[in-house]
Design a protein around this motif. Sequence first.
Motif, PDB file in Angstrom:
ATOM      1  N   VAL A 148     123.459 -62.304  84.773  1.00  0.00           N
ATOM      2  CA  VAL A 148     123.619 -60.981  85.397  1.00  0.00           C
ATOM      3  C   VAL A 148     123.271 -61.050  86.877  1.00  0.00           C
ATOM      4  CG1 VAL A 148     122.684 -58.639  85.464  1.00  0.00           C
ATOM      5  CG2 VAL A 148     123.307 -59.669  83.280  1.00  0.00           C
ATOM      6  N   LEU A 149     122.198 -61.755  87.221  1.00  0.00           N
ATOM      7  CA  LEU A 149     121.835 -61.898  88.630  1.00  0.00           C
ATOM      8  C   LEU A 149     122.935 -62.619  89.410  1.00  0.00           C
ATOM      9  CD1 LEU A 149     118.028 -62.855  88.477  1.00  0.00           C
ATOM     10  CD2 LEU A 149     119.028 -60.724  89.317  1.00  0.00           C
ATOM     11  N   GLY A 150     123.490 -63.680  88.814  1.00  0.00           N
ATOM     12  CA  GLY A 150     124.567 -64.402  89.482  1.00  0.00           C
ATOM     13  C   GLY A 150     125.799 -63.543  89.683  1.00  0.00           C
ATOM     14  N   LEU A 151     126.182 -62.812  88.651  1.00  0.00           N
ATOM     15  CA  LEU A 151     127.335 -61.919  88.757  1.00  0.00           C
ATOM     16  C   LEU A 151     127.117 -60.847  89.823  1.00  0.00           C
ATOM     17  CD1 LEU A 151     128.209 -61.432  84.974  1.00  0.00           C
ATOM     18  CD2 LEU A 151     129.787 -62.268  86.711  1.00  0.00           C
ATOM     19  N   ALA A 152     125.911 -60.267  89.812  1.00  0.00           N
ATOM     20  CA  ALA A 152     125.618 -59.210  90.785  1.00  0.00           C
ATOM     21  C   ALA A 152     125.661 -59.755  92.207  1.00  0.00           C
ATOM     22  CB  ALA A 152     124.248 -58.604  90.485  1.00  0.00           C
ATOM     23  N   ALA A 153     125.053 -60.920  92.407  1.00  0.00           N
ATOM     24  CA  ALA A 153     125.025 -61.501  93.752  1.00  0.00           C
ATOM     25  C   ALA A 153     126.435 -61.791  94.260  1.00  0.00           C
ATOM     26  CB  ALA A 153     124.180 -62.776  93.745  1.00  0.00           C
ATOM     27  N   ARG A 154     127.286 -62.341  93.399  1.00  0.00           N
ATOM     28  CA  ARG A 154     128.655 -62.656  93.807  1.00  0.00           C
ATOM     29  C   ARG A 154     129.456 -61.391  94.089  1.00  0.00           C
ATOM     30  NH1 ARG A 154     130.942 -66.013  96.441  1.00  0.00           N
ATOM     31  NH2 ARG A 154     130.150 -67.743  95.170  1.00  0.00           N
TER      32      ARG A 154
ATOM     33  N   PHE B  13     128.512 -58.306  94.717  1.00  0.00           N
ATOM     34  CA  PHE B  13     128.033 -57.436  95.792  1.00  0.00           C
ATOM     35  C   PHE B  13     128.086 -58.138  97.144  1.00  0.00           C
ATOM     36  CE2 PHE B  13     125.997 -55.089  92.252  1.00  0.00           C
ATOM     37  CZ  PHE B  13     126.437 -53.808  92.575  1.00  0.00           C
ATOM     38  N   GLY B  14     128.727 -59.302  97.173  1.00  0.00           N
ATOM     39  CA  GLY B  14     128.937 -60.005  98.433  1.00  0.00           C
ATOM     40  C   GLY B  14     127.681 -60.582  99.046  1.00  0.00           C
ATOM     41  N   LEU B  15     126.714 -60.994  98.229  1.00  0.00           N
ATOM     42  CA  LEU B  15     125.447 -61.506  98.750  1.00  0.00           C
ATOM     43  C   LEU B  15     125.431 -63.023  98.922  1.00  0.00           C
ATOM     44  CD1 LEU B  15     122.998 -59.350  96.578  1.00  0.00           C
ATOM     45  CD2 LEU B  15     123.913 -58.848  98.858  1.00  0.00           C
ATOM     46  N   LEU B  16     126.515 -63.706  98.538  1.00  0.00           N
ATOM     47  CA  LEU B  16     126.533 -65.169  98.558  1.00  0.00           C
ATOM     48  C   LEU B  16     127.517 -65.668  99.610  1.00  0.00           C
ATOM     49  CD1 LEU B  16     126.548 -65.876  94.708  1.00  0.00           C
ATOM     50  CD2 LEU B  16     124.591 -65.900  96.264  1.00  0.00           C
TER      51      LEU B  16
ATOM     52  N   ALA C  53     124.305 -69.930  88.231  1.00  0.00           N
ATOM     53  CA  ALA C  53     125.379 -70.509  89.040  1.00  0.00           C
ATOM     54  C   ALA C  53     126.751 -70.188  88.462  1.00  0.00           C
ATOM     55  CB  ALA C  53     125.178 -72.024  89.139  1.00  0.00           C
ATOM     56  N   LEU C  54     126.861 -70.197  87.136  1.00  0.00           N
ATOM     57  CA  LEU C  54     128.130 -69.834  86.517  1.00  0.00           C
ATOM     58  C   LEU C  54     128.476 -68.373  86.791  1.00  0.00           C
ATOM     59  CD1 LEU C  54     127.899 -71.623  83.054  1.00  0.00           C
ATOM     60  CD2 LEU C  54     129.630 -72.016  84.807  1.00  0.00           C
ATOM     61  N   GLY C  55     127.486 -67.497  86.668  1.00  0.00           N
ATOM     62  CA  GLY C  55     127.716 -66.094  86.961  1.00  0.00           C
ATOM     63  C   GLY C  55     128.156 -65.880  88.397  1.00  0.00           C
ATOM     64  N   ALA C  56     127.595 -66.688  89.294  1.00  0.00           N
ATOM     65  CA  ALA C  56     127.936 -66.554  90.712  1.00  0.00           C
ATOM     66  C   ALA C  56     129.335 -67.049  91.032  1.00  0.00           C
ATOM     67  CB  ALA C  56     126.913 -67.323  91.553  1.00  0.00           C
ATOM     68  N   SER C  57     129.978 -67.705  90.068  1.00  0.00           N
ATOM     69  CA  SER C  57     131.331 -68.224  90.312  1.00  0.00           C
ATOM     70  C   SER C  57     132.430 -67.255  89.886  1.00  0.00           C
ATOM     71  CB  SER C  57     131.515 -69.548  89.559  1.00  0.00           C
ATOM     72  OG  SER C  57     131.555 -69.322  88.157  1.00  0.00           O
ATOM     73  N   VAL C  58     132.044 -66.137  89.305  1.00  0.00           N
ATOM     74  CA  VAL C  58     133.034 -65.238  88.698  1.00  0.00           C
ATOM     75  C   VAL C  58     133.095 -63.911  89.433  1.00  0.00           C
ATOM     76  CG1 VAL C  58     133.604 -63.927  86.625  1.00  0.00           C
ATOM     77  CG2 VAL C  58     132.844 -66.285  86.434  1.00  0.00           C
ATOM     78  N   ARG C  59     134.309 -63.466  89.671  1.00  0.00           N
ATOM     79  CA  ARG C  59     134.526 -62.132  90.223  1.00  0.00           C
ATOM     80  C   ARG C  59     134.884 -61.179  89.086  1.00  0.00           C
ATOM     81  NH1 ARG C  59     134.924 -66.025  93.871  1.00  0.00           N
ATOM     82  NH2 ARG C  59     134.634 -65.481  96.072  1.00  0.00           N
ATOM     83  N   LEU C  60     134.153 -60.082  88.999  1.00  0.00           N
ATOM     84  CA  LEU C  60     134.274 -59.191  87.843  1.00  0.00           C
ATOM     85  C   LEU C  60     135.669 -58.621  87.668  1.00  0.00           C
ATOM     86  CD1 LEU C  60     130.912 -57.199  87.815  1.00  0.00           C
ATOM     87  CD2 LEU C  60     131.789 -58.749  86.065  1.00  0.00           C
ATOM     88  N   ARG C  61     136.375 -58.390  88.751  1.00  0.00           N
ATOM     89  CA  ARG C  61     137.712 -57.814  88.616  1.00  0.00           C
ATOM     90  C   ARG C  61     138.616 -58.741  87.810  1.00  0.00           C
ATOM     91  NH1 ARG C  61     139.203 -55.280  94.595  1.00  0.00           N
ATOM     92  NH2 ARG C  61     137.619 -53.633  94.591  1.00  0.00           N
ATOM     93  N   ALA C  62     138.551 -60.022  88.120  1.00  0.00           N
ATOM     94  CA  ALA C  62     139.361 -60.991  87.375  1.00  0.00           C
ATOM     95  C   ALA C  62     138.899 -61.077  85.932  1.00  0.00           C
ATOM     96  CB  ALA C  62     139.272 -62.363  88.040  1.00  0.00           C
ATOM     97  N   LEU C  63     137.579 -60.982  85.702  1.00  0.00           N
ATOM     98  CA  LEU C  63     137.043 -61.054  84.345  1.00  0.00           C
ATOM     99  C   LEU C  63     137.496 -59.862  83.514  1.00  0.00           C
ATOM    100  CD1 LEU C  63     135.100 -62.518  82.386  1.00  0.00           C
ATOM    101  CD2 LEU C  63     133.260 -61.118  83.339  1.00  0.00           C
TER     102      LEU C  63
END
Length: 347
Positions: free
Chosen positions: A60-66, A68-71, A307-317
């Motif tokens: 969840v942290l990885g997904l949120a960071a990606r 919300f444009g934090l990475l 790291a896996l969460g940070a690789s995914v954009r929710l719109r595509a998911l």
Amino acid sequence: MPAPERTIAAPTHRPFAARGRYRTARQLAPGLAVAALGAGLALGIAALVPGLSPLLAGIVLGLAARNFGLLPERLTAGLGVAARVPLRLGIVVLGLQLSLRDLASLGWGIPALVAAVVAVGIVATVGIGRALRVPPRQALLVACGFSVCGAAAVAGVESIVDADEEETVTAVALVVLFGTLMIPVLPLLADALGLAPHVAAVWAGASIHEVAQVVAAGGIIGGGALAVAVTVKLARVLMLAPVAAVLSWRRWRAGELAGAKRPAIVPLFVVGFLAMVVLRSVVPVPLEVLGAASWVQSFLLTTAMLALGASVRLRALLRRSGRTLALAASSTAVVAVVGLVGASLIA
């Protein structure tokens, strides 16, 4: 006339190679550091919230960071490494949580039940995925995650089947979602069906996806169910090795026929996992070492999940989740039914 003397220059490839390695390390370090710090934060959050898996917190942290444009882009290379290497190391360390003696103490009906859950679960899920027109690699990741041992199984087979990050994180997210839903549902169903705590414990261990989720459900069931449920669950974890070997063998045959590079029959990290199981079974490992290994395993797997969460954009998911959600629900039902039937017969 004698040939002119030639001066042979000293080779320069070593300094350049060293410089290249330094540059690579410098490129990877920021992403690796962010993944490790995020994993520490996820572990801290999970410690404060009863029943929360640190793997869930990490993803969840990885997904949120990606999303919300934090990475920044310069973290991408390091996060890519963090999504692969800690996964394999975490699976190796996971082997120390398994003892063949503990599994044998439950009787030989448990291995038969576990084998049935894994075999029927994978075959049925892949078949349902084909009927729902879910991409084959996605269906296989869901099948292994739901039938074997959750996120660790997804991690164990993703490289074997050449899955991409989006497929992997989708499978992990579904494992977390449906496994978490089973924590309250399975004990309620067990009570409604009038199952004895021992039977309910075997059912939980044979059906729920993640070890942490099994622990939570076993605690709800009570009556000494926790130890039984976790032991049955760890027997399913042990099935990761033969499942990975079979999948590798299938790709090995395909690679041989196509003239492509053939993957190893048993990946190295699976060999390490089995070595840790044997070590735990034949050597008296101190409780302090087991506790430290459990923390290291959680940290490594949480790092990888972040790291896996940070690789995914929710719109595509979200665009691809409808049929995959139906597949996940169907797989959960298949595994739960096989687990219930088997638990009722042998427990």
